[in-house]
Motif scaffolding. Structure first.
Motif, PDB file in Angstrom:
ATOM      1  N   ALA A 292       0.830  -1.208   0.000  1.00 47.02           N
ATOM      2  CA  ALA A 292       0.000   0.000   0.000  1.00 47.02           C
ATOM      3  C   ALA A 292       0.865   1.260   0.000  1.00 47.02           C
ATOM      4  CB  ALA A 292      -0.934  -0.008   1.205  1.00 47.02           C
ATOM      5  N   LYS A 293       1.888   1.281   0.856  1.00 48.80           N
ATOM      6  CA  LYS A 293       2.757   2.462   0.917  1.00 48.80           C
ATOM      7  C   LYS A 293       3.525   2.618  -0.391  1.00 48.80           C
ATOM      8  CE  LYS A 293       4.855   3.619   4.718  1.00 48.80           C
ATOM      9  NZ  LYS A 293       5.797   3.670   5.868  1.00 48.80           N
TER      10      LYS A 293
ATOM     11  N   LEU B  83       1.213   4.170  -2.888  1.00 55.68           N
ATOM     12  CA  LEU B  83       0.965   5.578  -2.587  1.00 55.68           C
ATOM     13  C   LEU B  83       2.170   6.437  -2.966  1.00 55.68           C
ATOM     14  CD1 LEU B  83      -0.904   5.376   0.842  1.00 55.68           C
ATOM     15  CD2 LEU B  83      -1.854   6.013  -1.382  1.00 55.68           C
TER      16      LEU B  83
END
Length: 241
Positions: free
Chosen positions: A159-160, A163
């Protein structure tokens, strides 16, 4: 404007396209990384020398071209020297607390690319604009893949990593809008901007991509990848021309 929005958005979003395979492919050899980086370098060199710089020279003269290239080179040198950042490495990467520095480093690399896209699309030379946008989009794919893979292998989480890739793509798109504004509202600066973008791209290639692709003893496959990347862009120039 519609052409600008389409090509600028697609070029920037290619970073995300490149990041997606890294969510599945978690292990790639040093040779594979070096080949991707060198191929990217070849694309950027051809885009600069066959697209940006000839267009700047056609719209102005050698003095303007020289001034723009040197300004792009000096500005990126100053950013490298005075803005704290860390560059991605094939060996031991930054600790988790330094991942934000990696983001800064990639932003430094992508801002001139966004400016290149915007200025080229505003230059009035449709073929040059589309060529540069395509070239930057193509090199954004392996770049997005390597950055995302780098973060995932350093336990940043999928997820990071996604992003971060989204932030890099958004920053490049914003830079494209800025470049397009300067190219349309201040048209006298267009040849300077094209030369600036060409110089900045050549700086990134020689300062970052080529040394990184030759850092693990894979010089020969990286060299062939660089040549293939250059030929890819020359082929696109021929198709668009």
């Amino acid at each position: 404007m519609n052409t600008f929005l389409l090509f600028a958005a697609c070029s920037s979003l290619c970073t995300l396209v490149g990041a997606l395979p890294s969510l599945v492919v978690r292990n790639i050899s040093h040779r594979g990384k070096d080949v991707l980086l060198a191929y990217t370098a070849g694309i950027m060199v051809a885009a600069s020398t066959y697209g940006l710089l000839p267009s700047a020279l056609k719209l102005s003269n050698l003095y303007v071209l020289t001034a723009g290239v040197l300004f792009g080179t000096l500005l990126l040198t100053a950013m490298e020297l005075y803005i704290p950042h860390t560059d991605p490495s094939h060996t031991e990467g930054p600790e988790e607390g330094k991942q934000s520095l990696l983001l800064v480093a990639m932003l430094l690399h992508n801002l001139p690319e966004g400016l290149s896209t915007g200025i080229s699309l505003a230059s009035g030379a449709a073929e040059t604009g589309k060529l540069v946008a395509t070239a930057i989009g193509l090199q954004n794919i392996p770049e997005g893949f390597l950055v995302s893979l780098f973060l995932i292998t350093r336990k940043a989480g999928a997820a990071k990593a996604f992003l971060y890739s989204l932030a890099i793509a958004a920053a490049e798109w914003a830079a494209s809008c800025l470049g397009y504004y300067f190219g349309t509202e201040l048209s006298v600066l267009v040849p300077y901007g094209l030369a600036f973008a060409g110089g900045a791209m050549l700086y990134v290639v020689y300062k970052e991509l080529l040394p990184e692709s030759h850092g693990d003893g894979n010089e020969i496959p990286a060299t062939f990848a660089f040549i293939l990347g250059t030929l890819t862009m020359i082929g696109l120039v021929d198709l668009l021309g």
